[in-house]
Scaffold this active site. Structure first.
Site, PDB file in Angstrom:
ATOM      1  N   SER A 219       2.607 -13.165  -1.602  1.00  0.00           N
ATOM      2  CA  SER A 219       1.257 -13.634  -1.285  1.00  0.00           C
ATOM      3  C   SER A 219       0.202 -12.989  -2.173  1.00  0.00           C
ATOM      4  CB  SER A 219       0.948 -13.373   0.197  1.00  0.00           C
ATOM      5  OG  SER A 219       1.153 -12.004   0.519  1.00  0.00           O
ATOM      6  N   GLY A 220       0.316 -11.680  -2.404  1.00  0.00           N
ATOM      7  CA  GLY A 220      -0.666 -10.993  -3.245  1.00  0.00           C
ATOM      8  C   GLY A 220      -0.602 -11.442  -4.689  1.00  0.00           C
TER       9      GLY A 220
ATOM     10  N   ASP B 246       1.887  -4.873  -0.157  1.00  0.00           N
ATOM     11  CA  ASP B 246       2.800  -3.914   0.446  1.00  0.00           C
ATOM     12  C   ASP B 246       3.167  -2.746  -0.453  1.00  0.00           C
ATOM     13  OD1 ASP B 246       2.715  -5.765   2.423  1.00  0.00           O
ATOM     14  OD2 ASP B 246       4.842  -6.272   2.401  1.00  0.00           O
TER      15      ASP B 246
ATOM     16  N   CYS C 207      -3.037  -8.806  13.181  1.00  0.00           N
ATOM     17  CA  CYS C 207      -1.688  -8.870  13.714  1.00  0.00           C
ATOM     18  C   CYS C 207      -1.680  -9.797  14.915  1.00  0.00           C
ATOM     19  CB  CYS C 207      -1.202  -7.474  14.116  1.00  0.00           C
ATOM     20  SG  CYS C 207       0.497  -7.453  14.725  1.00  0.00           S
TER      21      CYS C 207
ATOM     22  N   LYS D 124       0.983  -3.922   6.683  1.00  0.00           N
ATOM     23  CA  LYS D 124       1.455  -4.770   5.585  1.00  0.00           C
ATOM     24  C   LYS D 124       1.481  -6.221   6.070  1.00  0.00           C
ATOM     25  CE  LYS D 124       2.358  -0.852   3.529  1.00  0.00           C
ATOM     26  NZ  LYS D 124       1.451  -0.307   2.514  1.00  0.00           N
ATOM     27  N   THR D 125       0.353  -6.878   6.039  1.00  0.00           N
ATOM     28  CA  THR D 125       0.260  -8.248   6.551  1.00  0.00           C
ATOM     29  C   THR D 125      -0.380  -9.173   5.530  1.00  0.00           C
ATOM     30  OG1 THR D 125      -1.949  -7.971   7.512  1.00  0.00           O
ATOM     31  CG2 THR D 125      -0.067  -7.312   8.884  1.00  0.00           C
TER      32      THR D 125
ATOM     33  N   GLN E 133       6.335 -15.053   5.023  1.00  0.00           N
ATOM     34  CA  GLN E 133       6.996 -14.128   5.932  1.00  0.00           C
ATOM     35  C   GLN E 133       6.403 -14.070   7.347  1.00  0.00           C
ATOM     36  OE1 GLN E 133       8.016 -10.283   4.228  1.00  0.00           O
ATOM     37  NE2 GLN E 133       7.948 -11.142   2.165  1.00  0.00           N
TER      38      GLN E 133
ATOM     39  N   VAL F 208      11.401  -7.044 -12.772  1.00  0.00           N
ATOM     40  CA  VAL F 208      10.773  -5.910 -13.456  1.00  0.00           C
ATOM     41  C   VAL F 208      11.733  -4.729 -13.461  1.00  0.00           C
ATOM     42  CG1 VAL F 208       8.824  -4.318 -13.466  1.00  0.00           C
ATOM     43  CG2 VAL F 208       8.506  -6.682 -12.708  1.00  0.00           C
TER      44      VAL F 208
ATOM     45  N   ALA G  20      -2.809 -11.094   6.219  1.00  0.00           N
ATOM     46  CA  ALA G  20      -4.255 -10.998   6.437  1.00  0.00           C
ATOM     47  C   ALA G  20      -4.852  -9.870   5.605  1.00  0.00           C
ATOM     48  CB  ALA G  20      -4.537 -10.770   7.922  1.00  0.00           C
TER      49      ALA G  20
ATOM     50  N   CYS H 101       5.020  -5.090   9.370  1.00  0.00           N
ATOM     51  CA  CYS H 101       4.054  -5.507  10.389  1.00  0.00           C
ATOM     52  C   CYS H 101       4.306  -4.720  11.664  1.00  0.00           C
ATOM     53  CB  CYS H 101       4.163  -7.005  10.657  1.00  0.00           C
ATOM     54  SG  CYS H 101       3.095  -7.564  12.002  1.00  0.00           S
TER      55      CYS H 101
END
Length: 386
Positions: A41-42, A272, A315, A280-281, A69, A104, A283, A167
């Site tokens: 996501s990031g 994360d 959450c 670690k979400t 996730q 990586v 959101a 989470c």
């Protein structure tokens, strides 16, 4: 500059981060103004944002497959399908951005280069590390083997480990859903449900913890604080927990970076893999992406970044097949709620937010770099009071 965060000396996946690289710089075959490591996501959100700032031809992403996730709890409870959680990386990759289909191997920030597992070297002007976390089930004795054991007991034990997790609410969500499933199928009376957590509290934010204590009491769920799973004996259907307040004492249950610093001025972290002291979400990633976007925009203009990440995370605590407690809070564990109502109360509306609205925001908002969290809407809904 909270989003410009110190990266771990060694990534959980075993990726080396070299700070002293004395050999001469190799002539890199690939060079990008912005290199993004990770296609979660990031990584996808930031690649979409960087495309708008720098142009697609100047951005590359090193990544494999992509999953949504947050929906996995509902998949485990049978409310959603596995297929609904995954999409090909190609389908979420911003058009025109270079997709490097490799892993990586090493990061050399001193020489602005990254080496992939196929031996290629990529150079960059700016780097965003969004590599996520890796799960290590083998750290608990007997656990990996336990997954393949055929026997299923009458006790259901859910655990919160004494380590960082993705989470904080996930172990409770699946517990509440399991309780709801057993009640729906008429089997609840024959099952004991136990929640063993390493924490001294049921949930880190007192407002939501108070509401959750009411739920566990109403549903006859047993909670044991300060206990940590250390071994699974699948053949005996037993789980061994250590008492964190009394070192050496175990119980057997039958189962049937500092906040605003960075190492290199052209290396950024999100999600994360950073040591941001927040959950670690998705959101949290959304909020971080908006901050990081503005930060990089300022730096490219030789201006001083002016936004700081307050640790916002969300959450959605799924408490049944139609109710959710929507927990939202900051670094200090203080509620930071979007809606002008008491979000510590179980609500059907919040369940639909979790199941229907949030996936839409994720696929069509966050991953396209268009959703940076609810802060603007929070201010609007609270009439500028928050």
């Amino acid at each position: 500059m909270a989003a410009l965060h110190r990266l771990r000396q060694c990534h959980p996946a075993g990726i080396a981060i070299s700070h002293l690289h004395t050999s001469s710089r190799a002539s890199a075959k690939q060079h990008y103004k912005m290199l993004v490591l990770g296609g979660g996501s990031g990584g996808i959100a930031m690649s979409a944002r960087m495309k708008r700032i720098m142009g697609a031809e100047n951005v590359a992403v090193v990544s494999p497959t992509h999953y949504y996730q947050p929906i996995w709890t509902l998949v485990g409870a049978g409310a959603k399908t596995v297929a609904s959680s995954g999409r090909s990386t190609a389908s979420v990759m911003p058009s025109g951005v270079k997709w490097v289909k490799s892993k990586v191997q090493e990061i050399n920030p001193a020489t602005n280069t990254v080496r992939t597992d196929d031996g290629n070297e990529i150079s960059y002007e700016y780097l965003i590390v969004a590599l996520g976390l890796q799960l290590h089930y083998e750290k608990i004795k007997g656990l990996p083997e336990g997954f393949d054991h055929p026997k299923i007991g009458g006790n259901a034990v859910f655990t919160f480990p004494n380590t960082p997790v993705k989470c904080a609410g996930a172990p409770q969500k699946i517990m509440y859903l399991s309780d709801a499933f057993l009640r729906k199928t008429g089997k609840r009376a024959r099952a004991n449900i136990v929640y063993n957590t390493s924490l001294p509290v049921l949930f880190g934010v007192k407002k939501y913890a108070d509401a959750l204590w009411d739920i566990v009491k109403q549903r006859d769920l047993q909670v044991n604080l300060r206990t940590n799973l250390v071994e699974v004996r699948a053949d005996k259907q037993e789980a061994v927990f250590e008492n964190l307040d009394k070192p050496g004492e175990t119980t057997v249950i039958e189962v049937t970076v500092s906040d605003f610093t960075f190492l290199y001025p052209n290396v950024f972290g999100i999600g994360d893999c950073t040591n941001l002291p927040t959950s670690k979400t998705g959101a949290a990633v959304a909020a971080q992406s908006a901050i990081l976007h503005r930060t990089i925009s300022k730096i490219l203009k030789n201006e001083k970044p002016d936004w700081k990440y307050d640790g916002y995370t969300s959450c959605p605590l799924v408490t049944s097949y139609n109710t959710v407690i929507l927990a939202e809070f900051d670094y200090n564990g203080q509620p930071l709620e979007t809606f002008p109502i008491n979000q510590a109360k179980e609500r059907r509306l919040m369940y639909h937010m979790k199941v229907d609205v949030m996936p839409h925001l994720y696929w069509h908002g966050l991953l396209r770099g268009l959703w940076g969290g609810p802060e603007p809407y929070r201010k609007l809904l609270h009439l500028g009071m928050k």
